[in-house]
Each structure stands twice: as C-alpha cells, then as structure tokens.
Design an enzyme around this catalytic site. Sequence first.
Site, mmCIF file in Angstrom:
data_model
loop_
_atom_site.group_PDB
_atom_site.id
_atom_site.type_symbol
_atom_site.label_atom_id
_atom_site.label_comp_id
_atom_site.label_asym_id
_atom_site.label_seq_id
_atom_site.Cartn_x
_atom_site.Cartn_y
_atom_site.Cartn_z
ATOM 1 N N ASN A 1 36.583 47.044 -45.939
ATOM 2 C CA ASN A 1 35.930 45.815 -46.414
ATOM 3 C C ASN A 1 36.872 44.925 -47.226
ATOM 4 O OD1 ASN A 1 33.285 46.671 -45.391
ATOM 5 N ND2 ASN A 1 33.367 48.183 -47.031
ATOM 6 N N TYR B 1 28.014 59.109 -49.306
ATOM 7 C CA TYR B 1 27.030 59.200 -48.226
ATOM 8 C C TYR B 1 25.985 60.277 -48.520
ATOM 9 C CZ TYR B 1 29.948 56.084 -45.361
ATOM 10 O OH TYR B 1 30.663 55.012 -44.883
ATOM 11 N N HIS C 1 37.057 52.167 -50.614
ATOM 12 C CA HIS C 1 35.826 51.742 -49.932
ATOM 13 C C HIS C 1 35.569 50.239 -50.005
ATOM 14 C CE1 HIS C 1 31.768 53.775 -48.759
ATOM 15 N NE2 HIS C 1 31.983 52.714 -48.027
ATOM 16 N N ARG C 2 35.802 49.653 -51.179
ATOM 17 C CA ARG C 2 35.607 48.207 -51.361
ATOM 18 C C ARG C 2 36.585 47.709 -52.422
ATOM 19 N NH1 ARG C 2 31.603 45.397 -48.971
ATOM 20 N NH2 ARG C 2 30.132 46.662 -47.774
HETATM 21 N N1 LIG Z 1 33.162 51.161 -44.741
HETATM 22 C C1 LIG Z 1 31.908 50.860 -45.027
HETATM 23 O O1 LIG Z 1 31.619 50.112 -45.976
HETATM 24 C C2 LIG Z 1 30.820 51.443 -44.183
HETATM 25 C C3 LIG Z 1 29.504 50.984 -44.319
HETATM 26 C C4 LIG Z 1 28.517 51.560 -43.512
HETATM 27 C C5 LIG Z 1 28.834 52.544 -42.597
HETATM 28 N N2 LIG Z 1 30.131 52.991 -42.510
HETATM 29 C C6 LIG Z 1 30.525 54.049 -41.543
HETATM 30 O O2 LIG Z 1 30.282 53.587 -40.240
HETATM 31 C C7 LIG Z 1 29.370 54.469 -39.561
HETATM 32 C C8 LIG Z 1 28.512 53.643 -38.650
HETATM 33 O O3 LIG Z 1 27.860 52.631 -39.361
HETATM 34 P P1 LIG Z 1 26.295 52.383 -39.271
HETATM 35 O O4 LIG Z 1 25.578 53.677 -39.326
HETATM 36 O O5 LIG Z 1 25.996 51.327 -40.246
HETATM 37 O O6 LIG Z 1 26.124 51.694 -37.880
HETATM 38 P P2 LIG Z 1 25.871 52.017 -36.336
HETATM 39 O O7 LIG Z 1 26.798 53.023 -35.806
HETATM 40 O O8 LIG Z 1 25.882 50.659 -35.793
HETATM 41 O O9 LIG Z 1 24.361 52.541 -36.277
HETATM 42 C C9 LIG Z 1 23.997 53.871 -36.373
HETATM 43 C C10 LIG Z 1 22.546 53.945 -36.750
HETATM 44 O O10 LIG Z 1 21.776 53.108 -35.904
HETATM 45 C C11 LIG Z 1 20.839 53.875 -35.166
HETATM 46 N N3 LIG Z 1 20.782 53.338 -33.802
HETATM 47 C C12 LIG Z 1 21.811 52.858 -33.079
HETATM 48 N N4 LIG Z 1 21.377 52.427 -31.879
HETATM 49 C C13 LIG Z 1 20.059 52.657 -31.848
HETATM 50 C C14 LIG Z 1 19.055 52.441 -30.873
HETATM 51 N N5 LIG Z 1 19.320 51.866 -29.678
HETATM 52 N N6 LIG Z 1 17.793 52.812 -31.169
HETATM 53 C C15 LIG Z 1 17.508 53.379 -32.360
HETATM 54 N N7 LIG Z 1 18.439 53.618 -33.337
HETATM 55 C C16 LIG Z 1 19.692 53.253 -33.082
HETATM 56 C C17 LIG Z 1 21.374 55.301 -35.193
HETATM 57 O O11 LIG Z 1 20.315 56.209 -35.041
HETATM 58 P P3 LIG Z 1 20.563 57.631 -34.261
HETATM 59 O O12 LIG Z 1 21.263 58.508 -35.249
HETATM 60 O O13 LIG Z 1 19.176 58.067 -33.913
HETATM 61 O O14 LIG Z 1 21.399 57.340 -33.057
HETATM 62 C C18 LIG Z 1 21.987 55.345 -36.587
HETATM 63 O O15 LIG Z 1 20.984 55.520 -37.573
HETATM 64 C C19 LIG Z 1 28.649 55.223 -40.659
HETATM 65 O O16 LIG Z 1 28.202 56.499 -40.249
HETATM 66 C C20 LIG Z 1 29.742 55.347 -41.690
HETATM 67 O O17 LIG Z 1 30.587 56.445 -41.352
HETATM 68 C C21 LIG Z 1 31.118 52.441 -43.271
#
Ligand SMILES: NC(=O)c1ccc[n+]([C@@H]2O[C@H](COP(=O)([O-])OP(=O)(O)OC[C@H]3O[C@@H](n4cnc5c(N)ncnc54)[C@H](OP(=O)(O)O)[C@@H]3O)[C@@H](O)[C@H]2O)c1
Length: 313
Positions: A163, A61, A132-133
């Site tokens: 995943n 990250y 992770h994958r």
């Molecule tokens: N295992 C994997 O392969 C994998 C892959 C990707 C992510 N992850 C983990 O999962 C976590 C969450 O995943 P994610 O970040 O993809 O998804 P998420 O929690 O669905 O989305 C978070 C992002 O979306 C933005 N956001 C959400 N609602 C919003 C709204 N109403 N308006 C504007 N922006 C909005 C947030 O901005 P703000 O910060 O401004 O709220 C942030 O940048 C990551 O931090 C990571 O730890 C794991």
Amino acid sequence: MTNFPLLTQLPGASRLILGCMGLGGGWNQEPVGEAELRKAREAVEAALSVGITLFDHADIYTHGKAEQVFGTLLSESPSLRDRLLLQSKCGIRFADEAGPGRYDLSAWYIERSVEASLQRLRTDRLDLLLLHRPDPLVDVHELAESLSRLHRSGKVRCFGVSNMHAAQLAWLQSACSLPLAVNQLEMSLLRLDWLEAGTTFNDGAQGRADAWAGTLEHCQRQGVQLQAWGALAQGRWREHAVAGTLQTMAARLELVPETLLVAWLLRHPSCIQPVIGSTDPARIRACAAALDVQLSREDWYALYVAARGRPLP
Ligand SMILES: NC(=O)c1ccc[n+]([C@@H]2O[C@H](COP(=O)([O-])OP(=O)(O)OC[C@H]3O[C@@H](n4cnc5c(N)ncnc54)[C@H](OP(=O)(O)O)[C@@H]3O)[C@@H](O)[C@H]2O)c1
C-alpha cells in the site's frame, strides 16, 4: 518466466499467492476450532496441488489466528515448511488502551511483531516481510537498521512494502541497504487506480494527478515485484456493471469468471502476482487455471473499459 523480479531473490516462489486472511475464523479472540483447522488444511492442500508455493500472512489477520492455524499445519507435517514460502506483514496496530488504531514502523514494534509471527507460524524464518502500510512517523534510518538486524539474524530473508506509492517506496529505499523487493497493492477489475493514473493522464475530462501516478512504472523500472491483493474483488464483481461482460466472456472462453479476473491481472506486462484470498478449494483451482489463459488485447481492454464504466479518452 521473464521479468519476474522476485524469482531472483526467492527461487521457488510461485506466480500466484494464497492469501491467508480468511484462515483462523473470525476477527475475534475465540480459539481456533477443528472446523477452522480443517478449512485451512483444505485451502493449503488445494493451493499446493496447483503449484502455489507462496503464502501471504499478516500479524493482524484474524487477530493472529491465521498465522496460528497455519503454524499448526506446519507442525503436523514437518516437511511442509521446506516446500513453501512464507510472507507476513507488520506495522498495523489495533486500537488498545494506549491509543487508537495506528501504524507503527518503529524498530521496536517491527521486531516484536516478527518474533510473534515466527512463534505463531512455528517457524524460524519468514521468507518475506512486508511493511503493511506507510507510517507517517517512520524514522527511515531506524527502520533500515531494524531490517538489517532481522536479516542478519536469519529471521527474515527478503523485505517489501504494501500500500505504498512510488515516492514512499523510493524514500524508504533511499535509507535501506537491503532491497525492498515487493509492493503489494489492491489491484483488480474493481480497483483500477493503478491503471487509471496512467491512462487518464492528459485527459481534460477525467484526468487527475493522484498519488498513484508513476507507481507502476517505478516498480517495473526498479525491479520491485507487484502483488495484487483483492484480486477477486472479494466477489463484489457480481453486483458490478462489469458482471455482464465478465460472464459473457467467461462463457465464450469456457472459463469461470474467477479465472478471467486473475487472467486479466496476469496479462499486464508488469508480471503482477495475484494474491488469492479464497479458502474454497474449487475457487483456488479456478484461479490457478488462469495461468494457462492468454487474454487477447481486445478481451483485456473489453474488461477494462466495462469495469471503468466509460470509454477510454
Ligand atoms: N496488503 C494489504 O493491505 C491487504 C489487504 C487485504 C488483503 N490482503 C491479502 O490479500 C488476500 C486477498 O485479499 P481479499 O481477501 O481482500 O480479496 P479477494 O481474494 O479478492 O477475495 C477473497 C474473498 O472473497 C470471497 N469471494 C471471492 N469470489 C467470490 C464469489 N464469486 N462468491 C462468493 N465469495 C467470493 C472469498 O470467499 P471464499 O473463501 O468462499 O472463496 C474470500 O472471502 C488476503 O487473504 C490477504 O492475504 C492484503
């Protein structure tokens, strides 16, 4: 709380997880500045204030800066480490002079990655390490020995995957004596594969036997904790057909849409742990409010059907 398998291995783990992928600045080599440190501090404080104790990282990250900035916070407040649980991931490698972007679950790479995460996080242990994958070249026996070594050394308390579908998880578990206790998958109103694989079975029009089939059931039967990344659909729901239903329902229930997105995942009986990727304290608090919401069957299905864009078979 019933049927929450991770609790037995990791007492103190919260139902919601703060995803830390947005910490540390951009995905580049620029140093972490004061603004990024402040942003991380505010996000972590907001999470702790609403009872979130589990923090999700990965070695990749923001090219290691997410873990690095979190490590700075831990060093600023030495008692903090014992008040929270750290989860990180390994196995994804960026393209470099040796080859293209690739997966690597070799013992050498996993152990090197854990050492680096521990150093960046300035801690002596990870509470959870996720693979992770899936790596098509994995040697499952070598993997099993590597995880055992990490566990014996005290560097990693529990393990899981991310995943991976049911068959991949079962295959790895067949070689590993330590439980693979978690499967972190992308699950949200905009990423429905995990549900569709089950509900469209035997639907002549829409049915498809994809690799997801049985993953949900396998994890529940084996006591594998499901975690949902992308729980807020990265905010993309705002441009999606589900937006109208989501906003109307949120207004009726006197909630904000983010609360409803998380409540929808929490309502599923598999006890999903949503991973909240926001760095915005207000949004983090709105997500935590979902813990007090119990969606009716009718509202849950109304969101599901609106998100899938067509009636159920
Ligand atoms: N295992 C994997 O392969 C994998 C892959 C990707 C992510 N992850 C983990 O999962 C976590 C969450 O995943 P994610 O970040 O993809 O998804 P998420 O929690 O669905 O989305 C978070 C992002 O979306 C933005 N956001 C959400 N609602 C919003 C709204 N109403 N308006 C504007 N922006 C909005 C947030 O901005 P703000 O910060 O401004 O709220 C942030 O940048 C990551 O931090 C990571 O730890 C794991």
